[in-house]
Enzyme design. Structure first.
Site, PDB file in Angstrom:
ATOM      1  N   ALA A   1       0.943  -1.082  -0.016  1.00 24.99           N
ATOM      2  CA  ALA A   1       0.036  -0.004   0.002  1.00 24.99           C
ATOM      3  C   ALA A   1       0.981   1.037  -0.090  1.00 24.99           C
ATOM      4  CB  ALA A   1      -0.826   0.006   1.241  1.00 24.99           C
TER       5      ALA A   1
ATOM      6  N   GLU B   1      -0.168  -9.588  -0.777  1.00 25.39           N
ATOM      7  CA  GLU B   1      -1.569  -9.881  -0.804  1.00 25.39           C
ATOM      8  C   GLU B   1      -2.115 -10.073  -1.916  1.00 25.39           C
ATOM      9  OE1 GLU B   1      -3.199  -8.183   3.611  1.00 25.39           O
ATOM     10  OE2 GLU B   1      -2.344  -6.660   2.250  1.00 25.39           O
TER      11      GLU B   1
ATOM     12  N   GLY C   1       0.813  -5.378   1.055  1.00 27.40           N
ATOM     13  CA  GLY C   1      -0.134  -5.364  -0.020  1.00 27.40           C
ATOM     14  C   GLY C   1       0.227  -6.186  -1.284  1.00 27.40           C
TER      15      GLY C   1
ATOM     16  N   GLU D   1       3.400  -5.975   7.883  1.00 27.64           N
ATOM     17  CA  GLU D   1       2.656  -4.883   8.453  1.00 27.64           C
ATOM     18  C   GLU D   1       2.906  -4.697   9.757  1.00 27.64           C
ATOM     19  OE1 GLU D   1       0.167  -6.120   4.828  1.00 27.64           O
ATOM     20  OE2 GLU D   1       1.504  -7.061   6.107  1.00 27.64           O
TER      21      GLU D   1
END
Length: 262
Positions: free
Chosen positions: A64, A112, A109, A132
């Site tokens: 992200a 992910e 992310g 994270e």
């Protein structure tokens, strides 16, 4: 620059992530562009395999966009992470097989996104992890759900609790990626391996492949008796296809089948 969609050859599509200024970080605009690209490809019955790759050397996706995140209010963060989760759900729900070609960093992310794909191919030197917790966060775009489904609960907990980074070679040993390959000069070895894998899927009956994906993805979430019923429903949908008849005819005539996706 945003993601570029292209049909690299009959049946194989790819989404090229190309945001070099932010190492392919997932910001608001980039997420919207990826959702548009997926919506466009979803409707195309000619797409038999979809590859996610990077146009930025040494990076698959850096996760992200935390620089953008710093400017957001708490409410905006909640909305954005929900959109990110929605993007991963869309990738996971893509009807044809998806392959992540991880030629470099896939963090947070970025991993992910790869976990939402059906198959993952990495350069041995690529670095990946759900990092994270090292940033005061927890995975919010499916990581806490897809990693344990991929690796088992204890291993997923260890990787998330520690925020550990793994090389592509280590990831392959754990079963996090399907294949790990030595990186080349151009920095696109994983992409080449992903193309080979796509070429191996390509000749198979596309409707049967898509229905297999549904049966596996739905079946893994339920008890085995319900899973068997799901398999039965999927199998029944394939019985009236022309490709099934073609498969039997090819077997009888001792020739290779030519599947058309009907």
């Amino acid at each position: 620059m945003g993601p570029r969609v292209s049909l690299v050859c009959a049946g194989i599509a790819e989404i090229l992530m190309n945001r070099p200024s932010a190492r392919n970080a997932l910001g608001n605009v980039f997420v919207s562009q990826l959702l548009e690209a997926l919506a466009q490809l979803r409707e195309d019955q000619q797409v038999r395999v979809l590859i996610f790759r990077s146009g930025v050397k040494g990076v698959f996706c850096a996760g992200a966009d935390l620089k953008e995140r710093e400017q957001m209010s708490e409410a905006e963060v909640g909305v954005f992470v929900q959109r990110l989760r929605g993007l991963m759900t869309e990738i996971a729900a893509f009807p044809a097989p998806t392959i992540a070609a991880m030629d470099g960093f896939a963090l947070g992310g970025g991993l992910e996104l790869a976990l939402a794909c059906d198959l993952r191919v990495a350069a041995s030197s690529a670095v990946m992890g759900l990092i994270e917790t090292t940033r005061g966060l927890l995975p919010g775009a499916g990581g806490t759900q897809r990693l344990p489904r991929c690796l088992g609960v204890a291993l997923a907990k260890e990787l998330i609790f520690t925020g550990r980074r793994l090389s592509g070679a280590q990831a392959q040993a754990l079963g996090l990626v399907n294949h790990a390959v030595a990186q080349n000069e151009e920095g696109n070895a994983a992409y080449h391996r992903a193309r080979e894998l796509a070429q191996e899927i390509l000749p198979q009956a596309p409707i049967a492949v898509r229905l297999s994906k549904v049966a596996i993805d739905r079946g893994i979430e339920v008890d085995i008796a319900s899973g068997m019923a799901i398999e039965g429903i999927c199998y029944a949908q394939n019985i009236p296809t022309r490709d099934r008849l073609e498969g039997m005819a090819a077997f009888r005539e001792k020739r290779l089948p030519r599947f058309v996706g009907e």
